[in-house]
Design a protein around this motif. Structure first.
Motif, mmCIF file in Angstrom:
data_model
loop_
_atom_site.group_PDB
_atom_site.id
_atom_site.type_symbol
_atom_site.label_atom_id
_atom_site.label_comp_id
_atom_site.label_asym_id
_atom_site.label_seq_id
_atom_site.Cartn_x
_atom_site.Cartn_y
_atom_site.Cartn_z
ATOM 1 N N LEU A 171 -32.916 -14.968 9.151
ATOM 2 C CA LEU A 171 -33.739 -15.978 9.827
ATOM 3 C C LEU A 171 -32.997 -16.467 11.056
ATOM 4 O O LEU A 171 -31.947 -17.092 10.950
ATOM 5 C CB LEU A 171 -34.009 -17.165 8.892
ATOM 6 C CG LEU A 171 -35.113 -17.003 7.840
ATOM 7 C CD1 LEU A 171 -34.734 -15.969 6.786
ATOM 8 C CD2 LEU A 171 -35.395 -18.336 7.164
ATOM 9 N N ASP A 172 -33.536 -16.146 12.231
ATOM 10 C CA ASP A 172 -32.863 -16.514 13.467
ATOM 11 C C ASP A 172 -33.469 -17.801 14.015
ATOM 12 O O ASP A 172 -34.562 -17.783 14.587
ATOM 13 C CB ASP A 172 -32.982 -15.380 14.488
ATOM 14 C CG ASP A 172 -32.081 -15.613 15.710
ATOM 15 O OD1 ASP A 172 -31.379 -16.646 15.747
ATOM 16 O OD2 ASP A 172 -32.086 -14.755 16.612
ATOM 17 N N GLU A 173 -32.769 -18.893 13.819
ATOM 18 C CA GLU A 173 -33.230 -20.207 14.310
ATOM 19 C C GLU A 173 -34.683 -20.496 13.954
ATOM 20 O O GLU A 173 -35.455 -20.951 14.801
ATOM 21 C CB GLU A 173 -33.034 -20.320 15.831
ATOM 22 C CG GLU A 173 -31.577 -20.329 16.202
ATOM 23 C CD GLU A 173 -31.353 -20.803 17.637
ATOM 24 O OE1 GLU A 173 -32.143 -21.646 18.099
ATOM 25 O OE2 GLU A 173 -30.389 -20.354 18.264
ATOM 26 N N THR A 174 -35.024 -20.216 12.709
ATOM 27 C CA THR A 174 -36.395 -20.484 12.287
ATOM 28 C C THR A 174 -36.677 -21.981 12.311
ATOM 29 O O THR A 174 -37.814 -22.422 12.404
ATOM 30 C CB THR A 174 -36.628 -19.889 10.889
ATOM 31 O OG1 THR A 174 -36.351 -18.490 10.968
ATOM 32 C CG2 THR A 174 -38.049 -20.071 10.411
ATOM 33 N N PHE B 135 -37.925 -13.717 13.759
ATOM 34 C CA PHE B 135 -37.466 -13.755 15.147
ATOM 35 C C PHE B 135 -37.228 -15.182 15.649
ATOM 36 O O PHE B 135 -37.954 -16.103 15.302
ATOM 37 C CB PHE B 135 -38.521 -13.116 16.071
ATOM 38 C CG PHE B 135 -38.560 -11.616 16.022
ATOM 39 C CD1 PHE B 135 -38.756 -10.948 14.822
ATOM 40 C CD2 PHE B 135 -38.414 -10.868 17.181
ATOM 41 C CE1 PHE B 135 -38.806 -9.555 14.784
ATOM 42 C CE2 PHE B 135 -38.463 -9.481 17.153
ATOM 43 C CZ PHE B 135 -38.659 -8.827 15.956
ATOM 44 N N GLN B 136 -36.214 -15.287 16.508
ATOM 45 C CA GLN B 136 -36.005 -16.562 17.193
ATOM 46 C C GLN B 136 -37.210 -16.853 18.104
ATOM 47 O O GLN B 136 -37.673 -17.983 18.165
ATOM 48 C CB GLN B 136 -34.717 -16.517 18.024
ATOM 49 C CG GLN B 136 -34.427 -17.827 18.756
ATOM 50 C CD GLN B 136 -33.050 -17.844 19.425
ATOM 51 O OE1 GLN B 136 -32.308 -16.854 19.403
ATOM 52 N NE2 GLN B 136 -32.693 -18.978 20.015
ATOM 53 N N TYR B 137 -37.703 -15.801 18.756
ATOM 54 C CA TYR B 137 -38.891 -15.936 19.599
ATOM 55 C C TYR B 137 -39.946 -14.926 19.149
ATOM 56 O O TYR B 137 -39.988 -13.811 19.664
ATOM 57 C CB TYR B 137 -38.539 -15.699 21.073
ATOM 58 C CG TYR B 137 -37.437 -16.600 21.565
ATOM 59 C CD1 TYR B 137 -37.674 -17.966 21.751
ATOM 60 C CD2 TYR B 137 -36.158 -16.104 21.815
ATOM 61 C CE1 TYR B 137 -36.660 -18.804 22.180
ATOM 62 C CE2 TYR B 137 -35.136 -16.948 22.246
ATOM 63 C CZ TYR B 137 -35.393 -18.288 22.429
ATOM 64 O OH TYR B 137 -34.391 -19.126 22.850
ATOM 65 N N LYS C 68 -25.240 -14.292 17.962
ATOM 66 C CA LYS C 68 -25.952 -14.382 16.682
ATOM 67 C C LYS C 68 -27.267 -13.580 16.708
ATOM 68 O O LYS C 68 -27.545 -12.799 15.800
ATOM 69 C CB LYS C 68 -26.243 -15.861 16.357
ATOM 70 C CG LYS C 68 -24.984 -16.738 16.352
ATOM 71 C CD LYS C 68 -25.288 -18.182 16.018
ATOM 72 C CE LYS C 68 -26.189 -18.891 17.044
ATOM 73 N NZ LYS C 68 -25.579 -19.035 18.394
ATOM 74 N N SER C 69 -28.049 -13.819 17.740
ATOM 75 C CA SER C 69 -29.319 -13.074 17.833
ATOM 76 C C SER C 69 -29.063 -11.589 18.027
ATOM 77 O O SER C 69 -29.757 -10.741 17.464
ATOM 78 C CB SER C 69 -30.171 -13.595 18.988
ATOM 79 O OG SER C 69 -30.619 -14.903 18.718
ATOM 80 N N THR C 70 -28.057 -11.282 18.832
ATOM 81 C CA THR C 70 -27.718 -9.880 19.040
ATOM 82 C C THR C 70 -27.427 -9.195 17.707
ATOM 83 O O THR C 70 -27.914 -8.094 17.446
ATOM 84 C CB THR C 70 -26.499 -9.762 19.981
ATOM 85 O OG1 THR C 70 -26.830 -10.407 21.215
ATOM 86 C CG2 THR C 70 -26.130 -8.319 20.232
HETATM 87 MG MG LIG Z 1 -30.053 -16.669 19.445
#
Ligand SMILES: [Mg+2]
Ligand SMILES: Nc1ncnc2c1ncn2[C@@H]1O[C@H](COP(=O)(O)OP(=O)(O)OP(=O)(O)O)[C@@H](O)[C@H]1O
Lengths: 251, 430
Positions: A171-174, A86-88, A42-44
């Motif tokens: 939105l990545d795991e916001t 970003f997730q991070y 997912k993040s990729t």
């Molecule tokens: Mg991820």
């Protein structure tokens, strides 16, 4: 509209295929959610769409309103209307949050041939948006994300999104790392931006965020592919039963 | 003492043969002769010397200065917007027409050339004194050479809190100028002075600044070394700090083929504070050397060294920084950081941080790093629409920020930031 067709991606440094043919279309005005086990890609997907180094596209395409995203530099993708929360989120010592955001807003405006925003208009706008996200003036002055708590970082991402008014928001795991109240703030922030001309791709592990941000479509990603697509009920099914049934069904 | 190598003796003799001691009143003539004896005893630096391991001193030592083209620019010089007393030197010679009258509230300022002719002067107790102290434990022969031969400079005695900075402006006009400047500043108890310096000065500059800071006095120093690409310079600051006094010095260096800035600071009174900082930007044929020696010889003193270097196209950065804590200097707080940002693979940074501690109750830390622009941060900025060149500049300024923050006065800090931005903008690859 974001259109992804048969997108295949491997790591540049290693012979490791991560996305194995992703098909996904997010229409303007719609909210799509992606769920899926850890490490499914997912993040990729979000990084490849926004142009981060380290990946090699080995097949397929991705366009935003017909424009080939994969050909563009990250800043050009942003100017074209793509935004990734970003997730991070990254800490950047020495660069003030405010300076950073003003530089970003004006750079995007310039790239689109628009006039720069005046310092006073910018200040007014950012104060107003920060207030609704309960980000205080002190946080705006501090260096980007430095010393911010996990939840503050996520709210800062949404503030940036609100200031930049992108066409397509990923939105990545916001929601991860947010307390219940902050989750509500973030969801309100997203809902306030929901608009006919704007699409959302919300990556999450939990139903809770989707209670607040009602998705139109839910996708399940596993092992680098979208393996199932459905309505909001799909998220509930994952919440209740996990991925085992869905994975078994597809196997 | 070990005998000097023949090579070193020859090089020293060759330089001295080309110079004559200026005629001065007896007290100064004596100081000059003593300095000359120090040069002869130590010999001028050579590339074999440990203290000159990373920086070749040849061009600073040789009899003839190599020529340096004058950098033409119609830009407003740094500090132009600051209300200050201007003291101008052209190729190392005081220029009365370009300078403001040498007067001000709370201090006296005189030209070294004038003082040199006086039979009695307070500078007798200071001229060459701190430089002499600074010769131990490491020899600094180029500073002694300066004491012996300098004919120009300023002699300042500060008795009050001076609000308007004294600004030394060094104009470079002749391609072959070889300047030796020596300034002496004495701050009486409770006095306060801000000294500004800017400009390339000459094709070759040897400059010494001796600052004696009495109890409760404060000295603030901000300098911007000139942009002339081919200029060479060796500078020494010798400072002695009394009880509860403050010394803060910041140096910006952009361009210049060779710059060696030494700061030799001695904390002799309890509760004194000394901060030295530098930001340097080097592109291509550029070597910048910060050599710092801080001696703690009193209790509860604080010292900080913050040096940041941005290097590209094969530029070289050197840092040699030492904190010496003597056995009576309990409760010393010493901090030292030297970092370089290498914008490409051709550039290099050599660092030699040293701590030597004889007291048992001290807190000293030092760190040295060199690295490239942080890719994660760069991507984050770009993903928000900031073009790569601008994002790189933002990160570069962020890297330098810790050094610039050492400048207390906001307006002066702003002047420096403008210079940094200007340098980066001129080199932006967009
Ligand atoms: Mg991820
Ligand atoms: N730079 C990299 N180097 C090595 N492996 C990588 C790299 N980037 C991604 N991967 C691997 O690719 C896979 C997909 O990672 P990705 O971060 O996209 O997963 P994800 O679906 O976002 O997971 P999570 O839900 O835990 O955030 C994982 O196996 C991960 O370890």
């Amino acid at each position: 509209m974001l259109e992804i067709k048969g997108l295949k991606v491997k790591l540049e440094e290693e012979d490791k295929q991560i996305l194995k043919g992703v098909d996904l279309t997010v229409e303007s005005g719609k909210v799509h959610a992606i769920m899926g086990p850890n490490g499914s890609g997912k993040s990729t997907l979000s990084y490849v769409l926004s142009g981060r180094d380290g990946y090699e596209v080995t097949g397929g395409e991705a366009t935003l309103d017909g424009e080939d995203l994969l050909e563009l530099e990250p800043e050009e993708r942003a100017a074209a209307g793509l935004f990734l929360a970003f997730q991070y989120p990254v800490e950047i010592p020495g660069v003030g949050n405010m300076t950073f955001l003003r530089t970003a807003v004006n750079a995007q405006r310039k790239a689109r041939g628009e006039d720069e925003i005046s310092a006073s208009d910018f200040l007014k706008l950012i104060r107003e948006k920060a207030k609704t996200l309960k980000i205080d003036a002190d946080m705006l002055k501090r260096p980007v994300n430095v010393g911010f708590s996990g939840g503050e970082k996520k709210r800062n991402e949404i503030l940036q999104m609100a200031m930049l008014e992108p066409k397509m928001c990923i939105l990545d795991e916001t929601d991860s790392g947010l307390d219940v109240d902050a989750m509500k703030l973030v969801a309100d922030g997203v809902n306030a931006l929901r608009d006919e001309g704007r699409g959302f791709l919300v990556i999450t592990h939990y139903q809770r965020l989707l209670d607040h941000i009602k998705p139109d479509v839910v996708h399940i990603m596993a092992d680098g592919r979208i393996i199932k697509t459905g309505g909001p009920e799909l998220a509930l099914e994952v919440e209740n039963n996990g991925y085992a049934d869905i994975l078994a069904e597809m196997a | 003492m070990t005998a000097l190598s023949e090579q070193k003796m020859d090089a020293t003799e060759a330089r001295l043969a080309a110079m004559t001691l200026p005629t001065s009143a007896p007290w100064l003539a004596e100081a000059r002769e003593a300095a000359l004896a120090r040069v002869q005893a130590a010999g001028l630096p050579s590339r074999r010397d440990e203290y000159w391991k990373y920086t070749r001193p040849d061009t600073l030592v040789q009899a003839e200065a190599l020529p340096a083209a004058v950098f033409e620019t119609d830009e407003e010089p740094v500090f132009a917007n600051v209300d200050r007393l201007k003291v101008v030197f052209v190729d190392g010679v005081f220029d009365a027409d370009l300078s403001d009258p040498l007067e001000g509230e709370g201090f006296t300022i005189e030209r070294l050339a004038d003082v040199a002719a006086m039979d009695i002067h307070w500078a007798k107790d200071l001229y060459g004194t701190l430089e002499t102290n600074g010769q131990d434990p490491v020899k600094r022969p180029l500073a002694a050479l300066n004491t012996a031969y300098a004919t120009d400079g300023v002699v300042i005695r500060v008795t009050g809190k001076v609000s308007r900075p004294v600004s030394l402006i060094y104009i470079h006009k002749s391609e072959s100028s070889d300047a030796i400047l020596h300034h002496v500043i004495k701050l009486e108890e409770g006095a306060d002075l801000t000294l500004l310096e800017n400009g390339p000065a000459a094709a070759r500059l040897n400059k010494v600044l001796e600052v004696d800071i009495a109890d409760n006095a404060g000295f603030h120093h901000v300098r911007a070394q000139g942009r002339d690409h081919e200029r060479r310079a060796v500078t020494h600051i010798f400072a002695r700090l009394g009880t509860e006094s403050t010394f803060k010095s910041f140096t910006l260096t952009v361009n210049g083929q060779l710059t060696r800035n030494e700061a030799v600071i001695e904390l002799t009174g309890d509760d004194a504070v000394a901060h030295v900082a530098g930001a340097c930007l080097g592109d291509g044929d550029f070597l910048h050397d910060d050599t710092v020696f801080i001696t703690h010889d009193a209790e509860n003193c604080e010292s900080r060294q913050v040096y940041k270097k941005v290097l590209r196209n094969g530029a070289t950065g050197v840092f040699q920084g030492k904190i010496l804590v003597k056995n009576r200097a309990q409760k010393t707080d010493g901090y030292q950081i030297s970092q370089s940002l290498l914008l490409d693979d051709d550039s290099q940074f050599y660092a030699k941080p040293e701590l030597e501690i004889y007291a048992d109750d001290v807190a000293c830390s030092h760190g040295s790093t060199s690295g490239a622009i942080d890719d994660e941060a760069l991507f984050y900025l770009r993903s928000r629409g900031v073009p790569a060149p601008i994002a790189t500049d933002l990160l570069t300024l962020a890297f330098l920020a810790e050094a610039v923050e050492e400048i207390e006065d906001e307006a002066l800090a702003e002047e420096i930031v403008c210079r940094l931005e200007g340098w980066l903008t001129r080199r932006r690859k967009d």
